[in-house]
Design an enzyme around this catalytic site. Structure first.
Site, PDB file in Angstrom:
ATOM      1  N   LYS A   1     -21.032  11.003   6.768  1.00 11.64           N
ATOM      2  CA  LYS A   1     -21.894  11.054   5.572  1.00 11.64           C
ATOM      3  C   LYS A   1     -21.546   9.923   4.599  1.00 11.64           C
ATOM      4  O   LYS A   1     -22.432   9.281   4.060  1.00 11.64           O
ATOM      5  CB  LYS A   1     -21.729  12.398   4.843  1.00 11.64           C
ATOM      6  CG  LYS A   1     -22.170  13.601   5.640  1.00 11.64           C
ATOM      7  CD  LYS A   1     -22.172  14.872   4.801  1.00 11.64           C
ATOM      8  CE  LYS A   1     -20.806  15.330   4.347  1.00 11.64           C
ATOM      9  NZ  LYS A   1     -19.928  15.820   5.417  1.00 11.64           N
TER      10      LYS A   1
ATOM     11  N   ARG B   1     -23.691  22.654  -0.569  1.00 10.53           N
ATOM     12  CA  ARG B   1     -23.088  23.135   0.674  1.00 10.53           C
ATOM     13  C   ARG B   1     -23.342  24.617   0.865  1.00 10.53           C
ATOM     14  O   ARG B   1     -22.976  25.166   1.907  1.00 10.53           O
ATOM     15  CB  ARG B   1     -21.583  22.908   0.613  1.00 10.53           C
ATOM     16  CG  ARG B   1     -21.082  21.739   1.475  1.00 10.53           C
ATOM     17  CD  ARG B   1     -19.617  21.580   1.168  1.00 10.53           C
ATOM     18  NE  ARG B   1     -18.836  20.929   2.157  1.00 10.53           N
ATOM     19  CZ  ARG B   1     -18.392  19.663   2.055  1.00 10.53           C
ATOM     20  NH1 ARG B   1     -18.771  18.914   1.060  1.00 10.53           N
ATOM     21  NH2 ARG B   1     -17.594  19.174   2.967  1.00 10.53           N
TER      22      ARG B   1
ATOM     23  N   ARG C   1      -5.717  12.609   5.533  1.00 14.81           N
ATOM     24  CA  ARG C   1      -6.085  13.594   4.516  1.00 14.81           C
ATOM     25  C   ARG C   1      -5.493  14.949   4.884  1.00 14.81           C
ATOM     26  O   ARG C   1      -5.496  15.335   6.053  1.00 14.81           O
ATOM     27  CB  ARG C   1      -7.616  13.712   4.445  1.00 14.81           C
ATOM     28  CG  ARG C   1      -8.224  12.928   3.314  1.00 14.81           C
ATOM     29  CD  ARG C   1      -9.713  12.843   3.435  1.00 14.81           C
ATOM     30  NE  ARG C   1     -10.381  14.144   3.431  1.00 14.81           N
ATOM     31  CZ  ARG C   1     -11.708  14.290   3.394  1.00 14.81           C
ATOM     32  NH1 ARG C   1     -12.505  13.231   3.390  1.00 14.81           N
ATOM     33  NH2 ARG C   1     -12.258  15.469   3.402  1.00 14.81           N
TER      34      ARG C   1
HETATM   35  P1  AMP Z   1     -15.761  16.313   1.898  1.00 11.03           P
HETATM   36  O1  AMP Z   1     -15.069  15.080   1.446  1.00 11.03           O
HETATM   37  O2  AMP Z   1     -17.222  16.339   1.547  1.00 11.03           O
HETATM   38  O3  AMP Z   1     -15.515  16.606   3.368  1.00 11.03           O
HETATM   39  O4  AMP Z   1     -15.106  17.524   1.098  1.00 11.03           O
HETATM   40  C1  AMP Z   1     -13.746  17.845   1.232  1.00 11.03           C
HETATM   41  C2  AMP Z   1     -13.502  19.273   0.779  1.00 11.03           C
HETATM   42  O5  AMP Z   1     -13.851  19.407  -0.603  1.00 11.03           O
HETATM   43  C3  AMP Z   1     -14.331  20.343   1.487  1.00 11.03           C
HETATM   44  O6  AMP Z   1     -13.753  20.740   2.724  1.00 11.03           O
HETATM   45  C4  AMP Z   1     -14.336  21.454   0.459  1.00 11.03           C
HETATM   46  O7  AMP Z   1     -13.093  22.143   0.432  1.00 11.03           O
HETATM   47  C5  AMP Z   1     -14.432  20.690  -0.853  1.00 11.03           C
HETATM   48  N1  AMP Z   1     -15.848  20.478  -1.247  1.00 11.03           N
HETATM   49  C6  AMP Z   1     -16.515  19.290  -1.321  1.00 11.03           C
HETATM   50  N2  AMP Z   1     -17.785  19.471  -1.707  1.00 11.03           N
HETATM   51  C7  AMP Z   1     -17.935  20.811  -1.875  1.00 11.03           C
HETATM   52  C8  AMP Z   1     -19.022  21.648  -2.235  1.00 11.03           C
HETATM   53  N3  AMP Z   1     -20.243  21.136  -2.496  1.00 11.03           N
HETATM   54  N4  AMP Z   1     -18.804  22.989  -2.299  1.00 11.03           N
HETATM   55  C9  AMP Z   1     -17.587  23.523  -2.048  1.00 11.03           C
HETATM   56  N5  AMP Z   1     -16.526  22.812  -1.681  1.00 11.03           N
HETATM   57  C10 AMP Z   1     -16.688  21.451  -1.596  1.00 11.03           C
END
Ligand code: AMP
Length: 181
Positions: free
Chosen positions: A14, A90, A158
């Protein structure tokens, strides 16, 4: 405004695709994951709470995310061409909140990848601790092992890209985000 939502399981690319869309269309990028990681790095109360969820591969509660997104949008101001929402919404509750804020979504992109490919991509993913550039130990290695090509920063895995957490994140995606799609 031209607003785009980009969907895809963790590790589907993404962020990479968002960067290309931003370069082409001049829209703003809002990645809730990146905003949360910046809060963690800065040691804020939100960051401390969010880390408890993120490090275990769980979603951060809707109320926290919705407030954070609304503040991020306010900071961007009204004079923008549009936004690419990366990693938001999400859950169905988050999508409803976006609606309530009066933000229309013009396009939704969904990146589809097999779980096998996602596991491979995430377990090899490395991120620069300073500038956040991303690498892959096999597919996109840095010139000098463990160092960022762009800024020389240290490359880290990460916390939520650890193999045991990845499977849980994929299950969370299927449970909470796939129905929204
Ligand atoms: P990402 O970088 O988008 O993969 O997000 C990393 C982590 O941040 C996810 O696994 C969630 O724990 C948290 N996170 C990011 N965006 C959201 C969201 N819209 N709702 C809830 N948790 C989020």
């Amino acid at each position: 405004m031209n607003n785009i939502v980009i969907f895809g399981a963790p590790g589907s690319g993404k962020g990479t695709q968002s960067d290309k869309i931003i370069a082409e269309f001049g829209v703003e990028h809002i990645s809730t994951g990146e905003v949360l990681r910046a809060e963690i790095k800065a040691g804020t109360e939100l960051g401390k709470t969010a880390a408890l969820y993120i490090n275990d591969g769980n979603l951060v509660p809707d109320a926290l995310i919705i407030d954070m997104l609304s503040a991020t949008l306010d900071k961007k101001g009204k004079d923008i061409k549009g936004v690419i929402f990366d990693g938001f919404p999400r859950t169905i509750a988050q999508a409803e909140a976006l609606d309530k804020m009066g933000i229309a979504v013009d396009k939704v992109l969904s990146i589809e990848l097999s779980d096998e490919e996602i596991l491979k991509r995430l377990s090899g993913r490395r991120e620069c601790a300073s500038c956040r550039a991303t690498y892959h130990i096999e597919d996109k290695p840095p010139v000098k092992e463990g160092k960022c090509d762009r800024c020389g920063g240290e490359l880290i895995c990460r916390e939520d890209d650890k193999p045991e957490t990845i499977k849980h994140r994929l299950a969370v995606y299927e449970d909470s985000t796939a129905p929204l799609k």
